[in-house]
Enzyme design. Structure first.
Site, PDB file in Angstrom:
ATOM      1  N   GLU A 102     -22.025  35.432  35.644  1.00 44.94           N
ATOM      2  CA  GLU A 102     -20.895  36.359  35.603  1.00 44.94           C
ATOM      3  C   GLU A 102     -19.541  35.705  35.868  1.00 44.94           C
ATOM      4  OE1 GLU A 102     -24.060  39.330  37.292  1.00 44.94           O
ATOM      5  OE2 GLU A 102     -23.692  37.196  37.460  1.00 44.94           O
ATOM      6  N   GLU A 110     -27.627  46.169  37.972  1.00 47.60           N
ATOM      7  CA  GLU A 110     -26.382  45.939  37.254  1.00 47.60           C
ATOM      8  C   GLU A 110     -26.410  44.586  36.542  1.00 47.60           C
ATOM      9  OE1 GLU A 110     -21.603  46.576  38.048  1.00 47.60           O
ATOM     10  OE2 GLU A 110     -23.010  46.542  39.720  1.00 47.60           O
ATOM     11  N   ASP A 129     -26.778  38.512  37.980  1.00 48.76           N
ATOM     12  CA  ASP A 129     -27.325  38.884  39.287  1.00 48.76           C
ATOM     13  C   ASP A 129     -28.676  39.574  39.152  1.00 48.76           C
ATOM     14  OD1 ASP A 129     -25.166  37.811  40.579  1.00 48.76           O
ATOM     15  OD2 ASP A 129     -24.066  39.688  40.724  1.00 48.76           O
ATOM     16  N   TYR A 157     -28.192  36.457  48.066  1.00 46.67           N
ATOM     17  CA  TYR A 157     -27.536  37.544  47.342  1.00 46.67           C
ATOM     18  C   TYR A 157     -27.158  38.676  48.289  1.00 46.67           C
ATOM     19  CZ  TYR A 157     -26.499  40.704  43.490  1.00 46.67           C
ATOM     20  OH  TYR A 157     -25.870  41.557  42.614  1.00 46.67           O
ATOM     21  N   ASP A 192     -29.919  42.262  40.505  1.00 45.59           N
ATOM     22  CA  ASP A 192     -30.069  43.704  40.673  1.00 45.59           C
ATOM     23  C   ASP A 192     -29.991  44.411  39.323  1.00 45.59           C
ATOM     24  OD1 ASP A 192     -27.423  43.434  40.077  1.00 45.59           O
ATOM     25  OD2 ASP A 192     -26.680  44.069  42.035  1.00 45.59           O
ATOM     26  N   ARG A 210     -26.121  41.892  47.674  1.00 42.67           N
ATOM     27  CA  ARG A 210     -26.363  43.307  47.368  1.00 42.67           C
ATOM     28  C   ARG A 210     -27.863  43.560  47.442  1.00 42.67           C
ATOM     29  NH1 ARG A 210     -22.383  41.900  43.494  1.00 42.67           N
ATOM     30  NH2 ARG A 210     -20.370  42.854  43.992  1.00 42.67           N
ATOM     31  N   HIS A 233     -37.101  41.547  47.342  1.00 48.55           N
ATOM     32  CA  HIS A 233     -35.867  40.807  47.560  1.00 48.55           C
ATOM     33  C   HIS A 233     -35.766  40.406  49.020  1.00 48.55           C
ATOM     34  CE1 HIS A 233     -33.957  43.025  43.888  1.00 48.55           C
ATOM     35  NE2 HIS A 233     -34.899  42.164  43.543  1.00 48.55           N
TER      36      HIS A 233
END
Length: 937
Positions: free
Chosen positions: A14, A105, A101, A331, A103, A333, A378
């Site tokens: 990203e 999203e 990432d 990470y 997740d 989130r 996670h």
């Protein structure tokens, strides 16, 4: 491209920072490039909709609701250049790895990249939870396919938010104010803040008293000689404390059976206990144990960073993002408290090195999260790598914010694997019999920590700033039953009950998490959105709802209660989790929510109501805008109901004439000017007490006559305008001094104020010298020369000699040189232009020399990242340059010449010329409200 022969791979992440770090771990044969976040999204406005879809009835939504909720995605204007670059690279490589990432999203971004780039070579998904060389190499060696269930869940969330925002927001535009927005989670978060403010507004304080005794032992052994004890019971009945009072009345709760001491009662009892013997009646000792806290998840990191570091949620996540992208933490989130076996081993090794073998429990600690549907596969947020770097190891590599957050994460992770803190707690009861034979019981508690265990590394903070820290000790003397004590002092002390505390970002995130609303990736954006949309302001850490928020939530509660219901919003999160798990179909869920199909999986209350579409269109005519925009406060002494009205240009107070219904319009528009009063900017809703309202109604058209001016016979009125209270008589006006209160202003004081500006005298050269009060305080003036006075009284007493001496002295304030940039950010990765942050008239802004972008609320020059700055300016460039102002018409030039000429004429001609100038140049009008905001959701 790499020169070596063999397979070449394109790795897409990203951000440029992430690309730079990963590139160093992969070496030759790999090209690592950034997508700069989301590459495409639903159209933001009508201009974004492709021409071939503009005629479609669903085009405004960007979602074809009649055909399986097919979404219309468009590439963002500020991403097109980067997408073209990625398309070109995709044609030159043999394989593509999507390293977004881990997740939902990130999964969706990976899918959007495939849909946009349409690559002809194999595409694989690589995931990792930390950016370290072993983790990246393992991710490359073990790729997987894109998880369509995760993509479907994220796409359903995006569509759900678009439908909610684009269907509900227009109701707010029509009934409250243009350009407002509603959101599936933002509206619920706003409701939570509004409900707390309502509790504060309804709160009535109560006073209660007790006695604090300073007691002493006759023969001190181990521990201190004196200690404090508080009166807890009288004749067997408990003494009232704050929890015993009704918050809305200030009265003792019915049936509580407590003794409510007032000041006289407390002081009298203290006097009757003076010189009386005190005896220990009970000593209870219990073991104290504090288990470690679980490692950080997103919400707890935001909460602790707010408490300990005073970081906003956005600031915490921006800083954590930088730490993650540069390989310092895992990470950020996540809703999992799980630690990998490797991380547990690293923590235990470091604990032994720093604190010794005794600080490590025999067995590793493992935690189970309380967050529903947490992704336990996670990891929690922890230092990256197989061997944790201490804060000292990274101090020179990190900025101040980064170091503070890294240390917080490191300490929490280490403490999570340490031994319990142990000690003992003691509870003591002491009795004394007063001279009136009253039995008074006092209580004291103590705590000692014999082995601090985890507290050596970490102590959690509390939302209650007055709460005692976990590692605080309260040592008492060694006491035994029947031991005699003497009172060195008996002090009656008064207390007042306190309204419930306002939410902070930390406590609001905690409340949302407990309700099951929102997810780790959304908390920070929720906090930012409700502030950016004007629903919440921050005063320090406290979140204060605006009256606009009251109006919006009032409308939703009355007409769409289900849409802001806590359980309903949480159930939608659960539905999305089930879609992510492959247990439900996104189309069925969206169909049920939007159209009300009872066959779907959406909320049945909405389904039976006919779905969102029917809900927001059928009953629109029943919503009375005046009622929605009227927030009742109280009834004043004359029987008039006082309300806050939310107007287009801000909130104001309005009171109905006796017998009229406030908010209905009856008796309001045609009433006297005193029926309205402005609300000063920054005044919190709970600060609109009857006393404050009375003060504000002195102005805004309201007034109080103080008397008549003996020299002119004109009435002298006390008013309160936009900038506070003032006195007026005829054409004369003067603001009250800072030291004056409108409630006790006298006629003599008003006359003194109306004497301003005061003629102090005439200087030797014939120029008059005046004393007056201005925006920046009292001053003296001679021609164009000004000097400040050191007190308000000086305006009325300063002599001509004193004024001339002050005016002759040099000015203490010098003209400032042009301020340097607040911060130099580096080179824009999109345009390669240098970016700097400057301080402008309306606050800090980032600029590349051609385009400027103001920093948003909660963004600070120190915390703004290069990527965020680049994105903000890209949005500005996409809109194009601001239109240039047209040259002034010739008539205005003529009028200006007339004005210049008029300066050389008599006073009468000046007036005439001024009128001509005014006629030639009409006053600027406020622009009409624009069309509805594009970011409704």
């Amino acid at each position: 491209m790499p020169s070596n022969a063999g397979t070449t791979r394109l790795v897409i992440v990203e951000s440029p920072a992430k690309a730079k770090t990963i590139s160093g771990y992969l070496g030759p044969g790999y090209v690592v490039e950034a997508s700069f976040g989301h590459v495409r999204d639903l159209p933001r406005n009508a201009a974004d909709v492709p021409a071939k879809y503009k005629g479609e009835p669903w085009a405004r939504l960007g979602v074809d609701v009649d055909n399986g909720f097919h979404a219309l995605y468009v590439v963002s204007a500020d991403r097109r250049q980067q997408i073209n670059k990625l398309v070109k690279l995709a044609k030159e490589v043999d394989e593509i790895f999507l390293a977004t990432d881990e997740d939902r999203e990130g999964e969706a971004i990976a899918w959007h990249l495939v849909e946009t780039l349409k690559p002809k070579v194999p595409v694989k998904r690589m995931v990792f939870h930390e950016i370290t060389k072993p983790a990246i190499q393992a991710a490359v060696a073990n790729p997987r396919e894109i998880d369509r269930d995760l993509v479907d869940a994220q796409e359903a969330r995006r569509i759900l938010d678009r439908l909610y925002g684009y269907e509900v927001s227009p109701v707010l535009w029509k009934k409250v104010m243009p350009k407002l927005s509603a959101g599936r989670v933002q509206s619920v978060a706003t409701r939570i803040v509004v409900e707390r403010e309502r509790q504060r507004m309804a709160f009535r304080t109560a006073e209660y008293w007790d006695i604090l005794a300073t007691l002493a032992v006759a023969k001190p052994g181990e521990g201190p000689r004196t200690f404090h004890a508080t009166l807890v019971a009288l004749n067997g009945d408990r003494i009232a404390t704050g929890k015993d009072f009704e918050p809305t009345t200030g009265r003792v709760r019915a049936g509580s059976g407590v003794v409510h001491l007032d000041e006289g009662g407390a002081r009298g009892l203290a006097a009757r206990l003076a010189d009386r013997p005190f005896t220990v009646t009970r000593v209870e000792e219990k073991p104290y144990r504090r288990r470690p806290y679980a490692p950080f998840i997103t919400s707890t990191l935001q909460q602790e960073a707010a408490r300990k570091l005073r970081f906003s949620s956005q600031q915490t996540m921006r800083t954590a993002q930088r730490l993650y992208e540069n390989g310092y933490i895992t990470y950020m989130r996540t809703d999992s408290v799980n630690l990998s076996e490797t991380a547990i081993a690293a923590a235990r090794r470091q604990i032994v090195e720093l604190y010794g073998e005794r600080s490590v429990p025999p067995e590793p600690r493992r935690y189970t999260g309380k967050v529903k549907n947490a992704q336990e596969a996670h990891e929690a947020i922890r230092p990256a790598g197989d061997n944790f770097r201490t804060p000292g190891d990274v101090a020179k590599e990190l900025s101040g914010e980064e170091f503070k957050l890294y240390e917080l994460i490191w300490r929490r992770t280490i403490a999570s694997q340490m031994t319990d803190a142990v000690g003992s707690s003691v509870s003591v009861r002491i009795r004394a019999v007063s001279s009136a034979q009253e039995e008074a019981d006092f209580g004291a508690t103590g705590k000692t920590i014999t082995d601090p265990g985890l507290l050596r590394a970490y102590v959690e903070s509390s939302d209650d700033e007055n709460a005692e820290a976990e590692d605080a000790e309260r040592r008492l003397p060694t006491l035994v039953k029947d031991q005699p004590l003497t009172a060195d002092e008996l002090a009656a002390q008064g207390h007042h009950t306190q309204p419930p505390s306002r939410y902070t970002e930390a406590s609001l995130v905690k409340a949302l998490e407990e309700l099951g609303i929102g997810r780790p990736s959304t908390y920070a954006s929720i906090m930012q959105t409700i502030q950016d949309r004007g629903y919440v302001n921050k005063r320090g850490q406290a979140m204060i709802p605006t009256f606009l928020a009251f109006a919006v939530i009032g409308l939703m509660e009355r007409h769409y209660p289900r849409l802001i219901d806590y359980d309903f919003t949480a159930s939608m999160e659960n539905e999305l989790d089930e879609i992510a798990g492959g247990d439900h179909a996104a189309v069925d869920f969206l169909t049920s929510f939007y159209f009300g199909s009872a066959n779907g999986t959406g909320d049945q209350a909405i389904a039976h109501a006919g779905g969102l579409k029917k809900l927001v269109t059928e009953n629109l005519s029943e919503i009375d805008a005046r009622s929605v925009n009227s927030i009742p406060l109280h009834t004043d002494d004359e029987g008039r109901e006082v309300v806050v009205r939310v107007g287009r240009y801000g909130p104001y107070l309005q009171r109905a004439v006796p017998g009229a219904v406030a908010g209905s319009g009856e008796g309001e528009e045609g009433g006297s000017p005193g029926d309205r009063a402005p609300i000063p900017e920054g005044l919190a809703p709970d600060e609109l007490t009857p006393e404050k309202v009375h003060e504000l109604f002195l102005g805004g058209g309201g007034e109080r006559k103080l008397g008549d001016d003996p020299s002119t016979g004109e009435p002298i009125l006390l008013k309160s305008g936009r900038f506070g209270p003032y006195v007026a008589s005829g054409e004369r006006k003067s603001s009250l001094l800072r030291s004056q209160s409108p409630d006790d202003l006298t006629l003599a004081q008003a006359l003194r104020l109306l004497s301003l500006p005061r003629l102090v005298g005439v200087a030797p050269d014939g120029v008059e010298v005046f004393a007056n009060n201005g925006r920046y305080g009292p001053y003296v003036k001679r021609g164009d020369e000004f000097r400040s006075l050191d007190s308000e009284d000086k305006m009325f007493t300063v002599t001509l000699d004193e004024a001339l001496a002050l005016l002759a002295a040099p000015k203490t304030r010098q003209r400032r040189a042009a301020a340097p940039p607040l911060r130099e950010m580096g080179v824009d990765p999109l345009t390669e232009k240098p970016l700097v942050i400057k301080d402008g008239r309306f606050g800090p802004y980032v600029t590349d020399g051609e385009f400027n972008a103001s920093l948003r609320r909660a963004q600070t020059p120190e915390a703004l990242t290069l990527e965020e700055a680049s994105e903000m300016l890209a949005e500005k460039r996409a809109k194009g340059p601001a239109p240039k102002k047209k040259a002034a018409p010739a008539k205005k030039t003529t009028a200006a010449k007339k004005t210049t000429a008029a300066k050389k004429t008599t006073a009468a001609k000046k007036t005439t010329a001024a009128k001509k100038t005014t006629a030639a140049k009409p006053p600027a009008r406020k622009a009409a409200p624009g069309k509805a905001a594009t970011k409704a959701e």
